[in-house]
Design a protein around this motif. Sequence first.
Motif, PDB file in Angstrom:
ATOM      1  N   CYS A  25       0.831  -1.211   0.000  1.00  0.00           N
ATOM      2  CA  CYS A  25       0.000   0.000   0.000  1.00  0.00           C
ATOM      3  C   CYS A  25       0.864   1.258   0.000  1.00  0.00           C
ATOM      4  N   LEU A  26       2.006   1.196   0.664  1.00  0.00           N
ATOM      5  CA  LEU A  26       2.942   2.322   0.661  1.00  0.00           C
ATOM      6  C   LEU A  26       3.463   2.580  -0.755  1.00  0.00           C
ATOM      7  N   GLY A  27       3.795   1.520  -1.477  1.00  0.00           N
ATOM      8  CA  GLY A  27       4.260   1.679  -2.861  1.00  0.00           C
ATOM      9  C   GLY A  27       3.207   2.319  -3.744  1.00  0.00           C
ATOM     10  N   LEU A  28       1.955   1.921  -3.549  1.00  0.00           N
ATOM     11  CA  LEU A  28       0.876   2.531  -4.328  1.00  0.00           C
ATOM     12  C   LEU A  28       0.671   3.985  -3.926  1.00  0.00           C
ATOM     13  N   GLY A  29       0.846   4.280  -2.646  1.00  0.00           N
ATOM     14  CA  GLY A  29       0.765   5.668  -2.187  1.00  0.00           C
ATOM     15  C   GLY A  29       1.884   6.529  -2.738  1.00  0.00           C
ATOM     16  N   ILE A  30       3.074   5.939  -2.859  1.00  0.00           N
ATOM     17  CA  ILE A  30       4.190   6.668  -3.467  1.00  0.00           C
ATOM     18  C   ILE A  30       3.867   6.991  -4.922  1.00  0.00           C
ATOM     19  N   TYR A  31       3.240   6.048  -5.624  1.00  0.00           N
ATOM     20  CA  TYR A  31       2.874   6.309  -7.016  1.00  0.00           C
ATOM     21  C   TYR A  31       1.849   7.439  -7.112  1.00  0.00           C
ATOM     22  N   VAL A  32       0.838   7.397  -6.272  1.00  0.00           N
ATOM     23  CA  VAL A  32      -0.218   8.419  -6.334  1.00  0.00           C
ATOM     24  C   VAL A  32       0.351   9.792  -5.983  1.00  0.00           C
ATOM     25  N   SER A  33       1.145   9.871  -4.913  1.00  0.00           N
ATOM     26  CA  SER A  33       1.700  11.176  -4.540  1.00  0.00           C
ATOM     27  C   SER A  33       2.750  11.632  -5.543  1.00  0.00           C
ATOM     28  N   GLY A  34       3.496  10.706  -6.131  1.00  0.00           N
ATOM     29  CA  GLY A  34       4.475  11.074  -7.151  1.00  0.00           C
ATOM     30  C   GLY A  34       3.817  11.536  -8.433  1.00  0.00           C
ATOM     31  N   ASN A  35       2.666  10.976  -8.750  1.00  0.00           N
ATOM     32  CA  ASN A  35       1.927  11.403  -9.931  1.00  0.00           C
ATOM     33  C   ASN A  35       1.391  12.815  -9.740  1.00  0.00           C
ATOM     34  N   ALA A  36       0.955  13.122  -8.528  1.00  0.00           N
ATOM     35  CA  ALA A  36       0.470  14.474  -8.239  1.00  0.00           C
ATOM     36  C   ALA A  36       1.637  15.455  -8.166  1.00  0.00           C
ATOM     37  N   GLY A  37       2.804  14.984  -7.724  1.00  0.00           N
ATOM     38  CA  GLY A  37       3.966  15.844  -7.587  1.00  0.00           C
ATOM     39  C   GLY A  37       4.855  15.853  -8.810  1.00  0.00           C
ATOM     40  N   GLU A  42      10.148   7.233 -15.104  1.00  0.00           N
ATOM     41  CA  GLU A  42      10.909   6.089 -14.595  1.00  0.00           C
ATOM     42  C   GLU A  42      10.614   5.858 -13.117  1.00  0.00           C
ATOM     43  N   ALA A  43      10.515   6.939 -12.361  1.00  0.00           N
ATOM     44  CA  ALA A  43      10.231   6.812 -10.932  1.00  0.00           C
ATOM     45  C   ALA A  43       8.822   6.280 -10.698  1.00  0.00           C
ATOM     46  N   LEU A  44       7.864   6.738 -11.496  1.00  0.00           N
ATOM     47  CA  LEU A  44       6.498   6.239 -11.369  1.00  0.00           C
ATOM     48  C   LEU A  44       6.412   4.769 -11.754  1.00  0.00           C
ATOM     49  N   SER A  45       7.139   4.396 -12.800  1.00  0.00           N
ATOM     50  CA  SER A  45       7.156   3.006 -13.217  1.00  0.00           C
ATOM     51  C   SER A  45       7.781   2.120 -12.145  1.00  0.00           C
ATOM     52  N   MET A  46       8.836   2.604 -11.515  1.00  0.00           N
ATOM     53  CA  MET A  46       9.483   1.837 -10.448  1.00  0.00           C
ATOM     54  C   MET A  46       8.567   1.694  -9.244  1.00  0.00           C
ATOM     55  N   ALA A  47       7.802   2.729  -8.909  1.00  0.00           N
ATOM     56  CA  ALA A  47       6.872   2.644  -7.790  1.00  0.00           C
ATOM     57  C   ALA A  47       5.775   1.622  -8.073  1.00  0.00           C
ATOM     58  N   LEU A  48       5.301   1.575  -9.317  1.00  0.00           N
ATOM     59  CA  LEU A  48       4.287   0.575  -9.674  1.00  0.00           C
ATOM     60  C   LEU A  48       4.858  -0.829  -9.617  1.00  0.00           C
ATOM     61  N   ARG A  49       6.071  -1.003 -10.108  1.00  0.00           N
ATOM     62  CA  ARG A  49       6.689  -2.336 -10.037  1.00  0.00           C
ATOM     63  C   ARG A  49       6.899  -2.753  -8.588  1.00  0.00           C
ATOM     64  N   LEU A 107      -2.241   0.940 -18.238  1.00  0.00           N
ATOM     65  CA  LEU A 107      -2.872   2.172 -18.725  1.00  0.00           C
ATOM     66  C   LEU A 107      -1.837   3.236 -19.041  1.00  0.00           C
ATOM     67  N   THR A 108      -0.826   3.370 -18.189  1.00  0.00           N
ATOM     68  CA  THR A 108       0.158   4.429 -18.402  1.00  0.00           C
ATOM     69  C   THR A 108       1.258   4.023 -19.381  1.00  0.00           C
ATOM     70  N   GLY A 109       1.635   2.763 -19.354  1.00  0.00           N
ATOM     71  CA  GLY A 109       2.726   2.315 -20.221  1.00  0.00           C
ATOM     72  C   GLY A 109       2.269   1.803 -21.561  1.00  0.00           C
ATOM     73  N   GLY A 110       1.010   1.538 -21.674  1.00  0.00           N
ATOM     74  CA  GLY A 110       0.501   0.977 -22.916  1.00  0.00           C
ATOM     75  C   GLY A 110       0.710  -0.522 -22.964  1.00  0.00           C
ATOM     76  N   LEU A 111      -0.015  -1.145 -23.825  1.00  0.00           N
ATOM     77  CA  LEU A 111       0.126  -2.593 -23.994  1.00  0.00           C
ATOM     78  C   LEU A 111       1.033  -2.859 -25.171  1.00  0.00           C
TER      79      LEU A 111
END
Length: 113
Positions: A25-37, A42-49, A107-111
């Motif tokens: 849940c922390l990793g998903l929170g990092i993605y959400v806050s990083g997307n807003a910030g 690359e950082a967003l992709s790493m947070a999702l992974r 959704l963000t990286g495409g298929l």
Amino acid sequence: MKGDAAQSARAILVRLALGLAAVSCLGLGIYVSGNAGSLSDEALSMALRFSGVAGLATVAAALSALVFGLYARLSGARPSPRTVLFASLSGVVGLAVLLCATLLSSLTGGLSF
């Protein structure tokens, strides 16, 4: 005493599953806050992974805790309904984070085929 090793493994795995659920849940929170910030892609992709791997590890630890709880019960130890409750809840949280991370990355990286 019967089932002590299985009980110890069950207790450790339940606590591990709960901790991994919090980490996913922390990793998903990092993605959400990083997307807003406006973090880099690359950082967003790493947070999702990170959150996806932690969610998968949560599911594995929760299933292992349930198996060891069943084994402890079969070997003569007392049943623990809290094991089933906490392992199931952390497994559901881990699976939800894993699915959310997979959906967001597709959704963000495409298929790509």
